[in-house]
Design a protein around this motif. Sequence first.
Motif, PDB file in Angstrom:
ATOM      1  N   ALA A 198      -4.227  -4.020   5.542  1.00  0.00           N
ATOM      2  CA  ALA A 198      -5.453  -4.020   6.342  1.00  0.00           C
ATOM      3  C   ALA A 198      -6.180  -5.353   6.254  1.00  0.00           C
ATOM      4  CB  ALA A 198      -6.384  -2.891   5.889  1.00  0.00           C
ATOM      5  N   VAL A 199      -5.932  -6.101   5.191  1.00  0.00           N
ATOM      6  CA  VAL A 199      -6.556  -7.418   5.020  1.00  0.00           C
ATOM      7  C   VAL A 199      -5.673  -8.511   5.604  1.00  0.00           C
ATOM      8  CG1 VAL A 199      -7.417  -9.096   3.325  1.00  0.00           C
ATOM      9  CG2 VAL A 199      -7.793  -6.638   2.972  1.00  0.00           C
ATOM     10  N   HIS A 200      -4.373  -8.427   5.347  1.00  0.00           N
ATOM     11  CA  HIS A 200      -3.418  -9.384   5.923  1.00  0.00           C
ATOM     12  C   HIS A 200      -2.170  -8.614   6.341  1.00  0.00           C
ATOM     13  CE1 HIS A 200      -1.366 -13.112   6.756  1.00  0.00           C
ATOM     14  NE2 HIS A 200      -0.369 -12.765   5.949  1.00  0.00           N
ATOM     15  N   ASP A 201      -1.884  -8.616   7.634  1.00  0.00           N
ATOM     16  CA  ASP A 201      -0.813  -7.797   8.200  1.00  0.00           C
ATOM     17  C   ASP A 201       0.542  -8.464   7.995  1.00  0.00           C
ATOM     18  OD1 ASP A 201       0.758  -6.015   9.536  1.00  0.00           O
ATOM     19  OD2 ASP A 201      -0.184  -6.278  11.504  1.00  0.00           O
ATOM     20  N   ASP A 202       1.150  -8.168   6.872  1.00  0.00           N
ATOM     21  CA  ASP A 202       2.493  -8.642   6.551  1.00  0.00           C
ATOM     22  C   ASP A 202       3.328  -7.435   6.143  1.00  0.00           C
ATOM     23  OD1 ASP A 202       4.662  -9.661   4.524  1.00  0.00           O
ATOM     24  OD2 ASP A 202       3.993 -11.477   5.561  1.00  0.00           O
ATOM     25  N   SER A 203       4.584  -7.407   6.532  1.00  0.00           N
ATOM     26  CA  SER A 203       5.407  -6.221   6.270  1.00  0.00           C
ATOM     27  C   SER A 203       5.656  -5.982   4.786  1.00  0.00           C
ATOM     28  CB  SER A 203       6.746  -6.317   7.014  1.00  0.00           C
ATOM     29  OG  SER A 203       7.421  -7.522   6.699  1.00  0.00           O
ATOM     30  N   ARG A 204       5.402  -6.986   3.933  1.00  0.00           N
ATOM     31  CA  ARG A 204       5.524  -6.769   2.487  1.00  0.00           C
ATOM     32  C   ARG A 204       4.298  -6.077   1.914  1.00  0.00           C
ATOM     33  NH1 ARG A 204       5.727  -6.080  -1.713  1.00  0.00           N
ATOM     34  NH2 ARG A 204       5.652  -7.859  -3.112  1.00  0.00           N
ATOM     35  N   ASN A 205       3.213  -6.054   2.653  1.00  0.00           N
ATOM     36  CA  ASN A 205       1.993  -5.415   2.183  1.00  0.00           C
ATOM     37  C   ASN A 205       1.971  -3.941   2.548  1.00  0.00           C
ATOM     38  OD1 ASN A 205       1.302  -7.950   1.280  1.00  0.00           O
ATOM     39  ND2 ASN A 205      -0.093  -8.397   2.978  1.00  0.00           N
ATOM     40  N   VAL A 206       1.035  -3.195   1.990  1.00  0.00           N
ATOM     41  CA  VAL A 206       1.018  -1.743   2.204  1.00  0.00           C
ATOM     42  C   VAL A 206      -0.240  -1.311   2.945  1.00  0.00           C
ATOM     43  CG1 VAL A 206       2.508  -1.187   0.247  1.00  0.00           C
ATOM     44  CG2 VAL A 206       0.046  -1.377  -0.122  1.00  0.00           C
ATOM     45  N   TRP A 207      -0.070  -0.268   3.739  1.00  0.00           N
ATOM     46  CA  TRP A 207      -1.178   0.305   4.495  1.00  0.00           C
ATOM     47  C   TRP A 207      -2.079   1.126   3.584  1.00  0.00           C
ATOM     48  CZ3 TRP A 207      -1.838  -1.879   8.985  1.00  0.00           C
ATOM     49  CH2 TRP A 207      -0.751  -2.281   9.762  1.00  0.00           C
ATOM     50  N   ASP A 208      -3.271   1.421   4.071  1.00  0.00           N
ATOM     51  CA  ASP A 208      -4.239   2.184   3.278  1.00  0.00           C
ATOM     52  C   ASP A 208      -3.708   3.556   2.885  1.00  0.00           C
ATOM     53  OD1 ASP A 208      -5.921   0.051   3.552  1.00  0.00           O
ATOM     54  OD2 ASP A 208      -7.452   1.095   4.733  1.00  0.00           O
ATOM     55  N   ASP A 209      -2.983   4.233   3.794  1.00  0.00           N
ATOM     56  CA  ASP A 209      -2.514   5.579   3.437  1.00  0.00           C
ATOM     57  C   ASP A 209      -1.435   5.530   2.356  1.00  0.00           C
ATOM     58  OD1 ASP A 209      -0.651   4.509   5.214  1.00  0.00           O
ATOM     59  OD2 ASP A 209      -0.253   6.420   6.216  1.00  0.00           O
ATOM     60  N   GLN A 210      -0.688   4.417   2.279  1.00  0.00           N
ATOM     61  CA  GLN A 210       0.253   4.258   1.173  1.00  0.00           C
ATOM     62  C   GLN A 210      -0.499   4.087  -0.144  1.00  0.00           C
ATOM     63  OE1 GLN A 210       2.378   1.113   3.599  1.00  0.00           O
ATOM     64  NE2 GLN A 210       4.078   1.769   2.307  1.00  0.00           N
ATOM     65  N   MET A 211      -1.557   3.294  -0.122  1.00  0.00           N
ATOM     66  CA  MET A 211      -2.375   3.129  -1.330  1.00  0.00           C
ATOM     67  C   MET A 211      -2.958   4.465  -1.779  1.00  0.00           C
ATOM     68  SD  MET A 211      -4.570  -0.367  -0.969  1.00  0.00           S
ATOM     69  CE  MET A 211      -3.840  -1.976  -0.704  1.00  0.00           C
ATOM     70  N   LEU A 212      -3.481   5.220  -0.834  1.00  0.00           N
ATOM     71  CA  LEU A 212      -4.079   6.515  -1.167  1.00  0.00           C
ATOM     72  C   LEU A 212      -3.042   7.471  -1.729  1.00  0.00           C
ATOM     73  CD1 LEU A 212      -6.409   6.815   1.948  1.00  0.00           C
ATOM     74  CD2 LEU A 212      -7.185   6.757  -0.433  1.00  0.00           C
ATOM     75  N   ALA A 213      -1.829   7.468  -1.154  1.00  0.00           N
ATOM     76  CA  ALA A 213      -0.772   8.359  -1.646  1.00  0.00           C
ATOM     77  C   ALA A 213      -0.335   7.951  -3.046  1.00  0.00           C
ATOM     78  CB  ALA A 213       0.415   8.339  -0.680  1.00  0.00           C
ATOM     79  N   CYS A 214      -0.288   6.647  -3.311  1.00  0.00           N
ATOM     80  CA  CYS A 214       0.028   6.174  -4.661  1.00  0.00           C
ATOM     81  C   CYS A 214      -1.030   6.653  -5.647  1.00  0.00           C
ATOM     82  CB  CYS A 214       0.119   4.653  -4.660  1.00  0.00           C
ATOM     83  SG  CYS A 214       0.311   3.912  -6.300  1.00  0.00           S
TER      84      CYS A 214
END
Length: 328
Positions: A196-212
Amino acid sequence: MPTTRQDAAVCHAEALVWEQHCCLPLDPDTDVDVLWRYAKAGASFVSVNAGYAPHDVADTIRVLSGFRRQLLARPDRYLLARTIEDVREAKATGRLAVAFDLEDTRPLGGRTDLVQTYYDLGVRTMLLTYNQRNAAGSGCHDESDGGLTDFGREVVAEMNRVGMVVDTAHCSYRTSMDVFAASTAPVVVSHTAARAVHDDSRNVWDDQMLACAATGGVVGINGVGMFLGDNDASTEALLRHLDHAVELLGWEQVGLGLDFCFDQAGDELTANPDLFPPSYAQWDRLEFVEPERLPAITAALLDRGYAPQAVEGILGGNFLRVAESVWR
């Protein structure tokens, strides 16, 4: 009221600083004493990569053996971390506790029984995939996302049984979400950044963070400028991702996995170009947040208004909590 240097120094000294992922050149004869840079910056624990996608079982055992031999030869500086008590002892005695991680399941050679072998050799964290599909699942740079495979589920179950921390950094979206659902123990994303801060495919979306976070795990923010944004490895760039993760999850679920590479010449990118998308080659030199920046990160967090308890959690207490829950 601005944080004083003394306030920041006290907070940093009291924290158990935990670096969840860094990289040495994967050669058994690499001089591992460069890790002491972390200790001089106030860290008490570091997880060192000992193998990734191109490595088979023999490669990985050679690297682990070489790294272990050197670390065991310097008990004045290093302590191979088998237990949480070892990490605390390192903190109390001014040494650096070291464990290992594997960035991919290919070093298993298709055998889940090697999870126990690697654990016995000091590997405490393993990623399911590295950028691209393997027998366990899909990677973050795959064009199609097949999710976690049956073999991947077996690996997760065995890691849960053995006490090895399951890690979804470098995994695809669906694979990571499948892992969060499959694991019976906390899962981490050891070194990533906020998409959400920098759109790169190595980064994770907010819902991935929440699920973690829902597994009881921790999201570790890396210090790689390419993923923080436009090859910007400034402290401010790092803090933008930390702030976002804390706002989303709470400080209790956020940590540091700086992914500092001691070999910054890009040898792995040159040797294994198929593992990386063309975007990796756009920079003449990749920028990283170096270990020496750790005290400055502490001061910057305090200046931003984070309470000392929150700063200590982000610096290492949160990853320590996961290890206490998972390690056997």
